[in-house]
Design a protein around this motif. Structure first.
Motif, PDB file in Angstrom:
ATOM      1  N   ASP A 124       8.702  31.597  46.306  1.00 21.90           N
ATOM      2  CA  ASP A 124       8.230  30.124  46.032  1.00 21.90           C
ATOM      3  C   ASP A 124       9.554  29.201  46.261  1.00 21.90           C
ATOM      4  N   PRO A 125       9.401  28.069  46.699  1.00 24.19           N
ATOM      5  CA  PRO A 125      10.447  27.235  46.989  1.00 24.19           C
ATOM      6  C   PRO A 125      10.851  26.459  45.901  1.00 24.19           C
ATOM      7  N   TYR A 126      10.053  26.501  44.658  1.00 21.88           N
ATOM      8  CA  TYR A 126      10.647  26.066  43.310  1.00 21.88           C
ATOM      9  C   TYR A 126      10.107  26.629  42.333  1.00 21.88           C
ATOM     10  N   ASN A 127      10.715  26.718  41.160  1.00 22.23           N
ATOM     11  CA  ASN A 127      10.711  27.425  39.839  1.00 22.23           C
ATOM     12  C   ASN A 127       9.220  26.948  39.583  1.00 22.23           C
ATOM     13  N   TYR A 128       8.287  27.814  39.653  1.00 20.29           N
ATOM     14  CA  TYR A 128       7.007  27.493  39.180  1.00 20.29           C
ATOM     15  C   TYR A 128       6.939  27.519  37.616  1.00 20.29           C
ATOM     16  N   GLU A 129       7.508  28.463  36.968  1.00 21.55           N
ATOM     17  CA  GLU A 129       7.497  28.549  35.362  1.00 21.55           C
ATOM     18  C   GLU A 129       7.974  27.031  34.957  1.00 21.55           C
ATOM     19  N   GLU A 130       9.106  26.861  35.392  1.00 18.43           N
ATOM     20  CA  GLU A 130       9.846  25.606  34.845  1.00 18.43           C
ATOM     21  C   GLU A 130       8.983  24.217  35.037  1.00 18.43           C
ATOM     22  N   LEU A 131       8.362  24.254  36.214  1.00 19.35           N
ATOM     23  CA  LEU A 131       7.847  23.079  36.798  1.00 19.35           C
ATOM     24  C   LEU A 131       6.408  23.086  36.010  1.00 19.35           C
ATOM     25  N   SER A 132       5.753  24.284  35.881  1.00 17.82           N
ATOM     26  CA  SER A 132       4.443  24.395  35.088  1.00 17.82           C
ATOM     27  C   SER A 132       4.790  23.681  33.594  1.00 17.82           C
ATOM     28  N   LEU A 133       5.719  24.014  32.971  1.00 15.47           N
ATOM     29  CA  LEU A 133       6.149  23.697  31.395  1.00 15.47           C
ATOM     30  C   LEU A 133       6.540  22.132  31.530  1.00 15.47           C
ATOM     31  N   LYS A 134       7.014  21.940  32.542  1.00 21.48           N
ATOM     32  CA  LYS A 134       7.226  20.427  32.686  1.00 21.48           C
ATOM     33  C   LYS A 134       6.034  19.433  32.645  1.00 21.48           C
ATOM     34  N   ARG A 135       5.171  19.979  33.744  1.00 17.05           N
ATOM     35  CA  ARG A 135       3.862  19.254  34.066  1.00 17.05           C
ATOM     36  C   ARG A 135       3.061  19.214  32.831  1.00 17.05           C
ATOM     37  N   GLN A 136       3.159  20.365  32.128  1.00 16.32           N
ATOM     38  CA  GLN A 136       2.265  20.634  30.809  1.00 16.32           C
ATOM     39  C   GLN A 136       2.718  19.707  29.735  1.00 16.32           C
ATOM     40  N   ALA A 137       3.750  19.356  29.746  1.00 12.01           N
ATOM     41  CA  ALA A 137       4.563  18.561  28.689  1.00 12.01           C
ATOM     42  C   ALA A 137       4.127  17.097  28.832  1.00 12.01           C
ATOM     43  N   VAL A 138       4.184  16.696  30.399  1.00 17.45           N
ATOM     44  CA  VAL A 138       3.635  15.531  30.605  1.00 17.45           C
ATOM     45  C   VAL A 138       2.295  15.068  30.229  1.00 17.45           C
ATOM     46  N   ARG A 139       1.485  16.200  30.686  1.00 17.97           N
ATOM     47  CA  ARG A 139      -0.093  16.053  30.350  1.00 17.97           C
ATOM     48  C   ARG A 139      -0.398  15.993  28.810  1.00 17.97           C
ATOM     49  N   ASP A 140       0.331  16.777  28.131  1.00 20.65           N
ATOM     50  CA  ASP A 140       0.167  16.828  26.777  1.00 20.65           C
ATOM     51  C   ASP A 140       0.405  15.134  26.118  1.00 20.65           C
ATOM     52  N   LYS A 141       1.707  14.818  26.674  1.00 23.60           N
ATOM     53  CA  LYS A 141       1.947  13.409  26.375  1.00 23.60           C
ATOM     54  C   LYS A 141       0.977  12.544  26.645  1.00 23.60           C
ATOM     55  N   ILE A 142       0.276  12.481  27.695  1.00 23.20           N
ATOM     56  CA  ILE A 142      -0.655  11.392  28.250  1.00 23.20           C
ATOM     57  C   ILE A 142      -1.886  11.734  27.311  1.00 23.20           C
ATOM     58  N   ASN A 143      -2.306  13.038  26.964  1.00 27.33           N
ATOM     59  CA  ASN A 143      -3.251  13.022  26.076  1.00 27.33           C
ATOM     60  C   ASN A 143      -3.025  12.588  24.662  1.00 27.33           C
ATOM     61  N   GLU A 144      -1.703  12.735  24.243  1.00 19.36           N
ATOM     62  CA  GLU A 144      -1.366  12.151  22.816  1.00 19.36           C
ATOM     63  C   GLU A 144      -1.759  10.335  23.113  1.00 19.36           C
ATOM     64  N   LEU A 145      -1.176  10.013  24.108  1.00 15.92           N
ATOM     65  CA  LEU A 145      -1.332   8.645  24.197  1.00 15.92           C
ATOM     66  C   LEU A 145      -2.610   8.008  24.243  1.00 15.92           C
ATOM     67  N   GLN A 146      -3.382   8.747  25.019  1.00 15.72           N
ATOM     68  CA  GLN A 146      -4.957   8.509  25.221  1.00 15.72           C
ATOM     69  C   GLN A 146      -5.593   8.578  23.801  1.00 15.72           C
ATOM     70  N   ALA A 147      -5.327   9.560  23.033  1.00  8.37           N
ATOM     71  CA  ALA A 147      -5.817   9.669  21.652  1.00  8.37           C
ATOM     72  C   ALA A 147      -5.384   8.515  20.889  1.00  8.37           C
ATOM     73  N   LEU A 148      -4.092   8.195  21.156  1.00  8.86           N
ATOM     74  CA  LEU A 148      -3.679   6.841  20.287  1.00  8.86           C
ATOM     75  C   LEU A 148      -4.476   5.685  20.511  1.00  8.86           C
ATOM     76  N   LEU A 149      -4.766   5.261  21.827  1.00  9.69           N
ATOM     77  CA  LEU A 149      -5.549   4.495  22.269  1.00  9.69           C
ATOM     78  C   LEU A 149      -7.109   4.401  21.784  1.00  9.69           C
ATOM     79  N   LYS A 150      -7.657   5.561  21.825  1.00 12.63           N
ATOM     80  CA  LYS A 150      -9.033   5.673  21.596  1.00 12.63           C
ATOM     81  C   LYS A 150      -9.127   5.534  19.687  1.00 12.63           C
ATOM     82  N   SER A 151      -8.035   5.985  18.956  1.00 12.49           N
ATOM     83  CA  SER A 151      -8.383   5.609  17.560  1.00 12.49           C
ATOM     84  C   SER A 151      -8.265   4.355  17.114  1.00 12.49           C
ATOM     85  N   GLU A 152      -7.839   3.423  17.945  1.00 17.05           N
ATOM     86  CA  GLU A 152      -7.853   2.025  17.489  1.00 17.05           C
ATOM     87  C   GLU A 152      -9.037   1.405  17.596  1.00 17.05           C
TER      88      GLU A 152
END
Length: 73
Positions: free
Chosen positions: A45-73
């Motif tokens: 692997d040219p990049y650390n997959y585990e680290e990359l995967s965790l960072k990407r999941q954190a971003v997806r979680d934040k997107i989901n959180e923000l989208q839920a916030l928008l929907k709740s209004e």
């Protein structure tokens, strides 16, 4: 929720999505594709997959959180 706050949240969501997509991003799809290509070729692997995967999941979680916030209004 005020219109300004809604626009700020929508802008943040767009920015986070760009981070996932952009080839110049530290967590961009480009790196995932490069890992996939290397594995298909039997290379290391040219990049650390585990680290990359965790960072990407954190971003997806934040997107989901923000989208839920928008929907709740």
């Amino acid at each position: 929720m005020k219109n300004e706050e809604k626009e700020r949240i929508e802008s943040e969501i767009r920015g986070l999505i760009l981070d996932l997509d952009a080839p110049t991003s530290d967590i961009g799809d480009y790196k995932i594709i490069k890992i996939y290509e290397a594995r298909l070729k039997g290379e290391e692997d040219p990049y650390n997959y585990e680290e990359l995967s965790l960072k990407r999941q954190a971003v997806r979680d934040k997107i989901n959180e923000l989208q839920a916030l928008l929907k709740s209004e």
